[in-house]
Enzyme design. Structure first.
Site, PDB file in Angstrom:
ATOM      1  N   TYR A  39       0.858  -1.183   0.000  1.00 33.44           N
ATOM      2  CA  TYR A  39       0.000   0.000   0.000  1.00 33.44           C
ATOM      3  C   TYR A  39       0.896   1.235   0.000  1.00 33.44           C
ATOM      4  O   TYR A  39       1.835   1.312  -0.784  1.00 33.44           O
ATOM      5  CB  TYR A  39      -0.985  -0.060   1.182  1.00 33.44           C
ATOM      6  CG  TYR A  39      -2.179   0.820   0.976  1.00 33.44           C
ATOM      7  CD1 TYR A  39      -2.963   0.710  -0.178  1.00 33.44           C
ATOM      8  CD2 TYR A  39      -2.534   1.769   1.918  1.00 33.44           C
ATOM      9  CE1 TYR A  39      -4.053   1.532  -0.375  1.00 33.44           C
ATOM     10  CE2 TYR A  39      -3.636   2.600   1.729  1.00 33.44           C
ATOM     11  CZ  TYR A  39      -4.380   2.472   0.574  1.00 33.44           C
ATOM     12  OH  TYR A  39      -5.471   3.283   0.371  1.00 33.44           O
ATOM     13  N   LYS A  94     -19.512 -20.428 -11.826  1.00 32.65           N
ATOM     14  CA  LYS A  94     -18.766 -20.089 -13.035  1.00 32.65           C
ATOM     15  C   LYS A  94     -17.336 -19.684 -12.665  1.00 32.65           C
ATOM     16  O   LYS A  94     -16.366 -20.062 -13.334  1.00 32.65           O
ATOM     17  CB  LYS A  94     -19.465 -18.945 -13.756  1.00 32.65           C
ATOM     18  CG  LYS A  94     -19.168 -18.850 -15.227  1.00 32.65           C
ATOM     19  CD  LYS A  94     -19.991 -19.849 -15.992  1.00 32.65           C
ATOM     20  CE  LYS A  94     -19.849 -19.651 -17.485  1.00 32.65           C
ATOM     21  NZ  LYS A  94     -20.797 -20.467 -18.237  1.00 32.65           N
TER      22      LYS A  94
END
Length: 439
Positions: A39, A94
């Site tokens: 970060y 999926k």
């Protein structure tokens, strides 16, 4: 015999971590140094690099391996318009298939929206994050407008699997079946039961393989599409015969090919018996085909048949397509999935079906052997070789047709895929085992 009970299926989805997927970090974050790179302030270096050159987004983010599965839940297979939240288990599933079969990461985005213009607007805004868009379970005819508009307006692949996934796999099956039947695509009479997104896409793909438009007889819930019928939308009108030729039973007489993407029980044994010699029947309605496999085989010794079910030979299963098509498209950073890439996938599957089948592809099905013939016209869904055949074929077609941003060495790519999937399966298996679930 059922493989599981309703209670077992619900427990599978609910126990441990609810649902079927989660996100995990792939870089360490255990020290102050790690944290400062992940970060602030280290992340700014990656941001500046991408701001200077957008292509670097593929190097410094997960964009190049990330697909959005987008659905509004209006046409969930076998369930209909159940809405986005009820359809979410399908979209998570999926994502599982993308990851397990091709190591592609997925975010499923189930949206409360039926207005095509607003769906288009939503999906367009996703382009910076994703390397590809998989549209799923959006009803016809809206799905046609949504997909075609997004293909024109986005610079990443957009693929409606309900249309093109089914078309590619059934197309691969048709290539093999016509060869076995000794027939030519341009000469066969094709009867189609169903006029939704999947049926229309499959028929278009069959025509790309050589089937003549005038030899296609398509039925919806009201009967044969013909120009004497009122109220046909543009998608259906494109397949309308000049005149009414009668009922499904009438038109099935002398037909060479039947393609079913409708509902169970539409076809009788007598209809199959009336077809031409060496008939091809793809009865793909789920869970119950238009005619049951045993019933059809009982009336014709020369029948070549496929269904959408895994408990009979020749399953038309979309998992043979979409994970590997996106794998190849992502790895060359394709701007689209064009017709040449779809055709390359179908031909690769048809070619693989003629190769000797190794034990590792047979073991999951409890088979001792399999070889190209009426009971084996398309590869098995769990055949680990599929990725090495389909993804390179798709990548090559993308490079050849100029839609790839990146050029790769295909021989090296096949080796890379093999090693990638070996590592991915081990990693996924170890992660799932850490939950201690027993199914």
């Amino acid at each position: 015999m059922a493989l599981f009970t309703k209670e077992e299926a619900l427990r599978y989805h609910a126990c441990g971590h609810p649902g079927k997927v989660e996100t995990v970090p792939v870089k360490p974050c255990a020290t102050q140094r790690h944290l400062s790179m992940a970060y602030t302030p280290g992340v700014a270096d990656a941001c500046r690099a991408i701001h200077a050159d957008a292509a670097e987004g593929y190097a410094y983010t997960n964009k190049g391996n990330l697909v959005a599965v987008v659905s509004n839940g209006t046409a969930v297979l076998g369930l209909g318009d159940i809405g986005p939240l009820a359809g979410k288990p399908v979209m998570e599933g999926k994502g599982v298939l993308f990851k397990v079969f091709a190591d592609v990461d997925v975010y499923d985005l189930c949206i409360e929206q039926k207005d095509p213009a607003k769906i288009i607007e939503f999906v367009r805004m996703l382009e910076p994050t994703f390397g590809g868009i998989n549209l799923e379970d959006i009803k016809a005819p809206e799905c046609f407008e949504i997909e075609q508009t997004l293909i024109r307006e986005m610079d990443i692949p957009v693929f409606h699997d309900d249309q093109h996934g089914t078309a590619i796999i059934s197309g691969a099956g048709l290539i093999a079946a016509l060869e076995l039947a000794g027939k030519k695509a341009e000469e066969v009479k094709v009867v189609v039961s169903g006029a939704g997104a999947g049926a229309i896409a499959c028929t278009n793909f069959f025509m790309a393989l050589g089937v003549r438009r005038e030899n296609v007889y398509m039925f919806d819930s009201r009967g044969l599409l013909h120009k004497g019928r009122a109220g046909l939308n543009a998608a259906k009108l494109a397949f309308a015969q000049e005149r009414d030729h009668g009922s499904l039973a009438d038109v099935m007489r002398g037909a060479d090919v039947f393609l079913g993407l409708s509902v169970g029980g539409m076809v009788t044994p007598d209809m199959v018996a009336s077809m031409a010699a060496n008939p091809i029947v793809f009865a793909c309605a789920n869970p119950d085909p238009e005619i049951a496999y045993p019933d059809a085989k009982a009336v014709r010794d020369d029948l070549i048949m496929a269904t959408g079910r895994s408990d009979y030979p020749n399953q038309i299963n979309n998992v043979l397509g979409f994970p590997f098509i996106f794998r190849g498209a992502l790895d060359v950073q394709a701007r689209t999935i064009n017709e040449e890439m779809k055709m390359a996938a179908a031909r690769a599957l048809a070619a693989l079906a003629k190769e000797p089948v190794p034990a590792e592809a047979l073991a999951p099905y409890g088979l001792a052997s399999a070889s190209f013939g009426v009971d084996y016209i398309i590869p098995k869904a769990l055949d680990p070789r599929v990725i090495e055949w389909v993804a390179p074929a798709v990548a090559e077609a993308a490079m050849r047709t100029g839609v790839a941003r990146r050029v790769i060495d295909l021989d090296a790519y096949r080796v890379e895929l093999r090693e990638r999937m070996k590592a991915a399966r081990a990693r996924i298996g170890a992660f799932i085992d850490s939950y201690g679930l027993d199914f």
